[in-house]
Design an enzyme around this catalytic site. Sequence first.
Site, PDB file in Angstrom:
ATOM      1  N   GLU A 142     138.350 -48.630 -16.784  1.00  0.00           N
ATOM      2  CA  GLU A 142     138.573 -48.920 -18.245  1.00  0.00           C
ATOM      3  C   GLU A 142     139.931 -49.647 -18.384  1.00  0.00           C
ATOM      4  O   GLU A 142     140.930 -49.549 -17.366  1.00  0.00           O
ATOM      5  CB  GLU A 142     139.119 -47.556 -18.879  1.00  0.00           C
ATOM      6  CG  GLU A 142     139.447 -47.706 -20.320  1.00  0.00           C
ATOM      7  CD  GLU A 142     139.831 -46.593 -21.137  1.00  0.00           C
ATOM      8  OE1 GLU A 142     139.631 -45.120 -20.623  1.00  0.00           O
ATOM      9  OE2 GLU A 142     140.118 -46.486 -22.313  1.00  0.00           O
ATOM     10  N   ASN A 177     138.720 -50.744 -24.949  1.00  0.00           N
ATOM     11  CA  ASN A 177     138.898 -49.741 -26.240  1.00  0.00           C
ATOM     12  C   ASN A 177     138.890 -50.889 -27.301  1.00  0.00           C
ATOM     13  O   ASN A 177     139.597 -51.987 -27.605  1.00  0.00           O
ATOM     14  CB  ASN A 177     140.257 -49.339 -26.362  1.00  0.00           C
ATOM     15  CG  ASN A 177     140.594 -48.313 -24.895  1.00  0.00           C
ATOM     16  OD1 ASN A 177     139.908 -47.193 -25.585  1.00  0.00           O
ATOM     17  ND2 ASN A 177     141.104 -48.621 -23.947  1.00  0.00           N
ATOM     18  N   GLU A 217     134.709 -48.687 -26.058  1.00  0.00           N
ATOM     19  CA  GLU A 217     135.242 -47.252 -26.647  1.00  0.00           C
ATOM     20  C   GLU A 217     135.860 -47.254 -27.941  1.00  0.00           C
ATOM     21  O   GLU A 217     136.680 -48.122 -28.294  1.00  0.00           O
ATOM     22  CB  GLU A 217     136.190 -46.840 -25.701  1.00  0.00           C
ATOM     23  CG  GLU A 217     135.744 -46.739 -24.111  1.00  0.00           C
ATOM     24  CD  GLU A 217     136.634 -46.002 -23.220  1.00  0.00           C
ATOM     25  OE1 GLU A 217     137.745 -45.482 -23.732  1.00  0.00           O
ATOM     26  OE2 GLU A 217     136.229 -45.627 -21.896  1.00  0.00           O
ATOM     27  N   ASP A 223     135.327 -42.371 -28.126  1.00  0.00           N
ATOM     28  CA  ASP A 223     136.462 -41.834 -27.427  1.00  0.00           C
ATOM     29  C   ASP A 223     137.017 -40.708 -27.965  1.00  0.00           C
ATOM     30  O   ASP A 223     137.077 -39.987 -29.060  1.00  0.00           O
ATOM     31  CB  ASP A 223     137.493 -42.927 -27.368  1.00  0.00           C
ATOM     32  CG  ASP A 223     138.407 -43.247 -26.327  1.00  0.00           C
ATOM     33  OD1 ASP A 223     138.650 -42.100 -25.675  1.00  0.00           O
ATOM     34  OD2 ASP A 223     139.309 -43.984 -26.031  1.00  0.00           O
ATOM     35  N   GLU A 236     138.125 -37.543 -19.489  1.00  0.00           N
ATOM     36  CA  GLU A 236     139.427 -38.244 -19.128  1.00  0.00           C
ATOM     37  C   GLU A 236     140.320 -37.184 -18.978  1.00  0.00           C
ATOM     38  O   GLU A 236     140.470 -36.245 -19.601  1.00  0.00           O
ATOM     39  CB  GLU A 236     139.510 -39.421 -20.212  1.00  0.00           C
ATOM     40  CG  GLU A 236     139.798 -38.946 -21.334  1.00  0.00           C
ATOM     41  CD  GLU A 236     140.213 -39.959 -22.341  1.00  0.00           C
ATOM     42  OE1 GLU A 236     140.101 -41.257 -22.114  1.00  0.00           O
ATOM     43  OE2 GLU A 236     140.730 -39.907 -23.365  1.00  0.00           O
TER      44      GLU A 236
END
Length: 719
Positions: free
Chosen positions: A185, A253, A285, A315, A372
């Site tokens: 990520e 993101n 995300e 997310d 996560e």
Amino acid sequence: MKTDTPGKGKPPRLLILDDEAMTGETIARIAHFAGFEARHLTSSATFFDEVTLWQPDILAIDLIMPEMDGVEVMAELARRGSQARLIITSGVGSRILDAAGRSAREHGLDIVGVIAKPFSAVGLRELLYKAVEMEGGPVAALPGERTPTRQASVEDLEQALTLGQIRLAYQPKVRCRTGTLVGFEALARWQHPQLGAIPPDVFIPLAEAHGLIDRLTLQVAEQALDWLVEISSEDTAKRVGQHVLQDILLSMNVSARSLGNSDLFDAILRLCRERGIAPQRIVLELTETSAMQDATTSLDTLTRLRLQGFQLSIDDFGTGYSSMVQLVRLPFSEIKVDKRFVMTATDSEESRAVIRSVVELGRSLGLNTTAEGVEDSETLDYLDELKCGLAQGYLISRPLPPEDVLDWFISREAQREERRLAAIMSLNLLDTPAEPRFDRLTRLACRLFGVSTALISLLDRDRQWFKSRQGLDVAETPRDIAFCHKTLERDELMVVPDARTHPLFKYNPLVRKSPFIRFYAGSPLYLRGGEKVGTLCLIDPEPRAFGEGDAELLDDLARMVENELALSSTDGHDECTGLLNRTSFREQAEAACQLCRRLNLPMAVVSVRLEELPAVNKLFGREIGDRQLRDLAILMMESTEDADLIGRYRATEITALLLGVGLETAREIGGRLHRAIERSNDGQAPDQARLSPSIRVAALPPGEGPFEQRMEAAWQLLG
Ligand code: C2E
Ligand code: CA
Ligand code: CA
């Protein structure tokens, strides 16, 4: 984000409120050793004054005290607008601690964590460090290092975008089961020359509020995609000696505010095309909150993105918006369990419950699940138990600056390989003779797929060695040319319909010369701890296609091999006869049932029962009883040559399972067994105990239900 740390160089201050002087003193001492200045009070009377006058950075508060309980103290702190970070301590149960933690957060207090008494020095120290850590960077800034003199402004951010000051850190995502890397990520980082590191929690909202977010996202995309090209290159693969990085995913993101801006996504798509990156490798995300603001636009945009091939992830799932509805309505492909739950999983039953239900939800919707914020190995084990797919968190790695990624990868792979080799050694299978329990399965594989060769290959340091092989003369081949080596690298089923045209294999000596491999399909084999040890593979000298049904079938067979691997040659086996014991027989039979269901094949069972065994033991002695059992085991194996499983199903019963066989054949085999037993009795001296077992058979048409129940319902006694 607050971190109003004391002046440069001064140790951070901890104020403890605990009615037990001993506890307070202990905490203070631990804190002192950890480099904090600490004071403790036993009564809340002077506490608030102390907070005002001494200005502690951290407060450690006991939940249960005589005059005022911790929850009231927190309410009062909130009323006074306290900026200190909180640690809650107490001897109460974890649910109460959780609830108190939540209530503190709801009051707007900055809570670092809760710690139950009796607590460990290590746990407390970790919390203290966490309390003074600034989040947001690979290297946490300690208090006293650099204190921002003012907040970053929009102008600062605008300038940062113009000057290209926004950089990226990459945090790996791995499979929970095996630890295999699947992607990274990209996380934005802003190191301001004067203001220091500004955490994304600060500048992302700033960008969103001032219309700068799309510019930022585009910059992030550009950097991240360039980086992805490099890390996936052939050059990098050569450097690290394997190809895993070539297929890794990149998560980025995306602010929900951007969903209305289709230009942004067109631009991202263009960036992918220019670099030859398939959108399938990009995961966008979105945070739960945001995905929902403008329902119709979101649905349109997200659907378009999915159609273009991008993966979409929801997310911070579980943070409390109308998430379920969104999840079903919007075309997500992944769900990310919020780190708040994951980080607290070891201490909080509630968190575990949330994780459990999110993972189940993901499964029922056919989505990948990623957890996560995985910080400890207990949590990772728990996630694996739940069959959560992927994990991300400090345990695996902190977000890494791009220049550190390869080193991290190389050293981690080296460690994993050592662990893998240790696991293989502990199997004690390398260079051991062939065993019927494995050969049965490779024979079955040849039969089911109609291929010439089926192998159980174990990947040693420099070679692959075959624990079982049908249709192949050599016992091992060098690792660097082994197809199985590539299968394990990819960590998933690998199918090569025609090796002559496959880029990885067309020059392989096993393809160009004997045994002239054309078709290959290999399924990785894992141990219970997730270590991949080898493959179950099929090989044929003719090219062929391999459909989804075939893949599932091979997978089922591989699970059966794994069950066998999990048993060493002695455990899982009955000591007296050497056959599978009851537990492992049932486990394997259940797997076989599933296989037959898939193939729509019947199954049959032939069973022989020595009812008088206890009597024989008593009259002739245990040794004779054992010998009878052993004789019977041998007769059973001889009469049922092709049985797919044989086990000591009960103390007095030996049972064989045959796949693809109906009642007729089962009766024939039963008859053969009966005659063999009679012959054996005829050969005995007259004073020896005779074998007089009863034989029964059962036929199970393909169908649902637990194996044992179905078998028990279908018994027929043979005369
Ligand atoms: P996020 O998307 O939920 O990212 C995960 C955050 O969790 C990251 O914080 C990461 O450093 C942190 N994290 C990962 N593993 C652990 C762990 O084991 N323990 C703990 N305590 N933390 C862990 P970071 O980098 O500070 O990012 C914060 C948030 O800022 C991100 O949360 C994301 O919402 C946002 N953000 C970051 N980069 C971007 C970006 O490029 N675009 C947008 N729109 N948002 C971004
Ligand atoms: Ca994220
Ligand atoms: Ca997240």
